[in-house]
Design a protein around this motif. Structure first.
Motif, PDB file in Angstrom:
ATOM      1  N   UNK A 412       6.454  -2.092  -4.776  1.00  0.00           N
ATOM      2  CA  UNK A 412       6.281  -2.000  -3.328  1.00  0.00           C
ATOM      3  C   UNK A 412       6.318  -0.549  -2.860  1.00  0.00           C
ATOM      4  N   UNK A 413       7.280   0.222  -3.395  1.00  0.00           N
ATOM      5  CA  UNK A 413       7.401   1.622  -3.003  1.00  0.00           C
ATOM      6  C   UNK A 413       6.213   2.433  -3.528  1.00  0.00           C
ATOM      7  N   UNK A 414       5.769   2.147  -4.762  1.00  0.00           N
ATOM      8  CA  UNK A 414       4.613   2.858  -5.307  1.00  0.00           C
ATOM      9  C   UNK A 414       3.377   2.624  -4.441  1.00  0.00           C
ATOM     10  N   UNK A 415       3.179   1.377  -4.023  1.00  0.00           N
ATOM     11  CA  UNK A 415       2.023   1.046  -3.188  1.00  0.00           C
ATOM     12  C   UNK A 415       2.086   1.769  -1.835  1.00  0.00           C
ATOM     13  N   UNK A 416       3.285   1.797  -1.219  1.00  0.00           N
ATOM     14  CA  UNK A 416       3.449   2.471   0.060  1.00  0.00           C
ATOM     15  C   UNK A 416       3.164   3.964  -0.071  1.00  0.00           C
ATOM     16  N   UNK A 417       3.676   4.586  -1.146  1.00  0.00           N
ATOM     17  CA  UNK A 417       3.464   6.016  -1.345  1.00  0.00           C
ATOM     18  C   UNK A 417       1.989   6.329  -1.611  1.00  0.00           C
ATOM     19  N   UNK A 418       1.308   5.436  -2.296  1.00  0.00           N
ATOM     20  CA  UNK A 418      -0.140   5.621  -2.524  1.00  0.00           C
ATOM     21  C   UNK A 418      -0.900   5.629  -1.205  1.00  0.00           C
ATOM     22  N   UNK A 419      -0.524   4.730  -0.301  1.00  0.00           N
ATOM     23  CA  UNK A 419      -1.181   4.663   1.007  1.00  0.00           C
ATOM     24  C   UNK A 419      -0.898   5.922   1.828  1.00  0.00           C
ATOM     25  N   UNK A 420       0.344   6.389   1.770  1.00  0.00           N
ATOM     26  CA  UNK A 420       0.700   7.611   2.501  1.00  0.00           C
ATOM     27  C   UNK A 420      -0.018   8.830   1.914  1.00  0.00           C
ATOM     28  N   UNK A 421      -0.134   8.838   0.601  1.00  0.00           N
ATOM     29  CA  UNK A 421      -0.832   9.939  -0.077  1.00  0.00           C
ATOM     30  C   UNK A 421      -2.297   9.973   0.339  1.00  0.00           C
ATOM     31  N   UNK A 422      -2.887   8.777   0.455  1.00  0.00           N
ATOM     32  CA  UNK A 422      -4.286   8.698   0.869  1.00  0.00           C
ATOM     33  C   UNK A 422      -4.469   9.204   2.300  1.00  0.00           C
ATOM     34  N   UNK A 423      -3.506   8.927   3.137  1.00  0.00           N
ATOM     35  CA  UNK A 423      -3.571   9.393   4.530  1.00  0.00           C
ATOM     36  C   UNK A 423      -3.490  10.910   4.614  1.00  0.00           C
ATOM     37  N   UNK A 424      -2.624  11.499   3.778  1.00  0.00           N
ATOM     38  CA  UNK A 424      -2.482  12.955   3.790  1.00  0.00           C
ATOM     39  C   UNK A 424      -3.728  13.622   3.216  1.00  0.00           C
ATOM     40  N   UNK A 425      -4.306  13.023   2.186  1.00  0.00           N
ATOM     41  CA  UNK A 425      -5.443  13.621   1.488  1.00  0.00           C
ATOM     42  C   UNK A 425      -6.754  13.456   2.237  1.00  0.00           C
ATOM     43  N   UNK A 426      -6.834  12.452   3.106  1.00  0.00           N
ATOM     44  CA  UNK A 426      -8.090  12.202   3.818  1.00  0.00           C
ATOM     45  C   UNK A 426      -8.356  13.297   4.837  1.00  0.00           C
ATOM     46  N   UNK A 427      -9.626  13.665   5.047  1.00  0.00           N
ATOM     47  CA  UNK A 427      -9.957  14.755   5.984  1.00  0.00           C
ATOM     48  C   UNK A 427      -9.672  14.353   7.422  1.00  0.00           C
TER      49      UNK A 427
END
Length: 427
Positions: A412-427
Motif C-alpha cells: 500500500x505504501x509503495x503504491x502511494x509513493x509511486x503515485x506521489x513520485x509520478x505527480x512530482x515528475x510530471x510537467x
C-alpha cells in the motif's frame, strides 16, 4: 400512562410590547419497558405490533418536535415556570438538581434524554434539545448525573450527557464554556478517556463523544478570543483564563506529548497535592491527538489561522523530542489533518511539515512512514501557494519517495509513493 406537558409559544417584541402567542399540547404517551425495546431493536414483532410501535414512537417524538420549534429566546427566560419550574429555585446557586419529572419542559427533556427504556431517536433528540437549556439550569443537573453515570460506567447515559453538553457548547458558546462546573465536566471526560478500551465498542463510542466534547471546548475558546463582538469584560475573562494556564488547547497538547500525569494533579483535573504521579496510558495520549484532529474538522474559518499559529509550532517542536513511535505517528496524522482542513492557514509552516514527512518516511515504523506519505500527499494536493513554498524541497522528496516506492515492505505504501513520485515528475 403519564401526562406530558409541552408548550409552544412565540414571543415577539414590537413597540416595547411583548405579544404572546402560545399553544398547549397534551400528549398521552405510553411508557415502554425493556421487553418492548428488546422487541424493537431485535425486530422480533408481528405486523400489528410494528404498527403499534410506530404509533408509540410518534407519540414520544411529537412533543419533542414541537419543542424544537421554539426560538432560543424562550429558553433564556430563567423565571419561566413552564420552561424551568422548580429549577428556577436553584439556578443561581450551582446546587444539584432534584429528581426529574414532567413538571416543566426542561425536566421533561432531561428525563427523556436520560431514560434507560426509551427509543434511541427519542433519547438523541431529547439530548439535543437539552443543549438549548440555559447553562445555569443545565450544568448543575448534567454534572450531577454525569458523575453518577461515570462512577457506574453507564455508557448509554454518559453519551446522552455528552451530547447535551456538546450541543450547549455549539448553541451557547462561551456562555456554556465559562460555567464554573465545566471544570468538573472536563475532569469526568478525562476519567472516561482513561478507561481501558479493550476493543469494547460501547466504550470506544463514548470516548469518541469525550473527544468531540473537548474539541468543541477548544473551538469555543478560540472563537471567544477571536470574536470582535465580544464585550470587553468577556475578553478579559478569556485572556485571564489563558494567563492562568487554564487554556483547554494547551492542556490537550501537554497531555498529548507528556507521558507523566502532571496536568491532572492541578485543582482543575485532580488532587491538589500529589507527590507521585503515574504514567499516562498510551491510549489516553492518542485520544488527545484525536481531540486536535477533531478540532481541525470543527474549527470555524475565522479561527483557523489562530489555531494553526497556536498548535503547529508546538507540535513541530515537540515531535523532535518524542520517543514513542506511536505518538510520533499520531502527531503526523494531526499535521496531515491540519493541512487538509486548515488549508492556507498552515502556510507559514509548510516547509517544516515537508521536512517532517520526509524524515518520517525514513523511520523504521511502518505507521510513521505511512503517516509521512499521507502528509506529503496532503501538501501536494493543497493550494498553489503552498506548493510554491515546498517546491525547494521536492528534489529531496523525489529521492526519498523513489527509495520507498521500490523497497518498502508495505504494498500500500509503495503504491502511494509511486503515485506521489509520478505527480512530482510530471510537467
Amino acid at each position: 400512562m403519564c401526562l406530558i406537558l409541552a408548550m409552544f409559544w412565540l414571543l415577539e417584541k414590537k413597540s416595547s410590547k411583548i405579544l404572546p402567542n402560545y399553544m398547549v399540547i397534551v400528549v398521552l404517551a405510553k411508557l415502554i419497558d425493556g421487553s418492548f425495546l428488546s422487541k424493537w431493536e431485535c425486530r422480533t414483532y408481528t405486523s400489528d405490533e410494528y404498527d403499534e410501535m410506530q404509533r408509540i414512537l410518534f407519540d414520544h417524538l411529537c412533543p419533542l418536535l414541537i419543542i424544537k420549534m421554539l426560538p432560543m429566546k424562550t429558553f433564556d427566560d430563567l423565571n419561566s415556570s413552564v420552561m424551568y419550574g422548580h429549577f428556577s429555585q436553584n439556578k443561581m446557586h450551582g446546587s444539584r438538581s432534584p429528581e426529574l419529572d414532567y413538571e416543566c419542559i426542561a425536566s421533561f427533556l432531561l428525563s427523556r434524554a436520560l431514560c434507560e427504556f426509551e427509543f434511541e431517536d427519542v433519547r438523541k433528540l431529547s439530548a439535543e434539545l437539552c443543549g438549548r437549556i440555559h447553562p445555569q439550569v443545565l450544568f448543575p443537573v448534567i454534572c450531577s448525573k454525569l458523575e453518577l453515570f461515570v462512577d457506574s460506567k453507564n455508557v448509554l447515559k454518559i453519551k446522552a450527557c455528552l451530547f447535551s453538553i456538546c450541543t450547549s457548547l455549539m448553541v451557547r458558546g462561551w456562555e456554556s464554556l465559562a460555567h464554573p462546573l465545566m471544570h468538573e465536566i472536563k475532569r469526568m471526560v478525562e476519567t472516561v478517556l482513561l478507561w481501558p478500551c479493550l476493543n469494547a465498542d460501547s466504550v470506544s463510542k463514548v470516548q469518541h463523544g469525550c473527544i468531540d466534547c473537548l474539541a468543541l471546548m477548544i473551538c469555543v475558546e478560540l472563537q471567544a478570543e477571536e470574536s470582535i463582538t465580544e464585550s470587553m469584560s468577556d475578553r478579559i475573562r478569556v485572556i485571564g483564563k489563558k494567563a492562568a494556564g487554564d487554556s483547554i488547547v494547551t492542556y490537550v497538547m501537554n497531555q498529548f506529548f507528556n507521558d507523566r500525569k502532571e496536568q491532572t494533579s492541578s485543582p482543575d483535573f485532580g488532587e491538589e497535592n500529589c507527590e507521585s504521579v503515574a504514567a499516562l496510558p498510551l491510549s489516553f495520549r492518542l485520544c488527545m491527538g484525536n481531540v486536535l484532529i477533531s478540532t481541525c474538522q470543527k474549527i470555524s474559518e475565522s479561527c483557523k489561522k489562530h489555531f494553526a499559529a497556536q498548535v503547529l509550532p508546538f507540535l513541530i517542536d515537540s515531535l523532535k523530542f518524542e520517543l514513542k513511535s506511536e505518538i510520533r505517528a499520531a502527531c503526523i496524522q494531526v499535521l496531515f489533518s491540519a493541512v487538509y482542513h486548515l488549508r492556507s492557514a498552515v502556510l507559514p509552516f509548510v516547509y517544516d511539515l515537508l521536512k517532517i514527512s520526509l524524515k518520517a518516511l525514513r523511520k523504521e515504523s511502518g505507521k510513521e512512514r505511512m503517516a509521512g506519505a499521507k502528509l506529503i500527499a496532503s501538501l501536494m494536493a493543497s493550494e498553489d501557494v503552498i506548493l510554491e513554498n515546498i517546491s525547494v524541497g521536492l528534489l529531496e522528496a523525489r529521492s526519498v519517495l523513489s527509495t520507498v516506492s521500490s523497497s518498502d515492505p508495505s504494498p500500500e505504501l509503495r503504491q502511494l509513493c509511486c503515485k506521489l513520485l509520478a505527480c512530482i515528475s510530471s510537467p
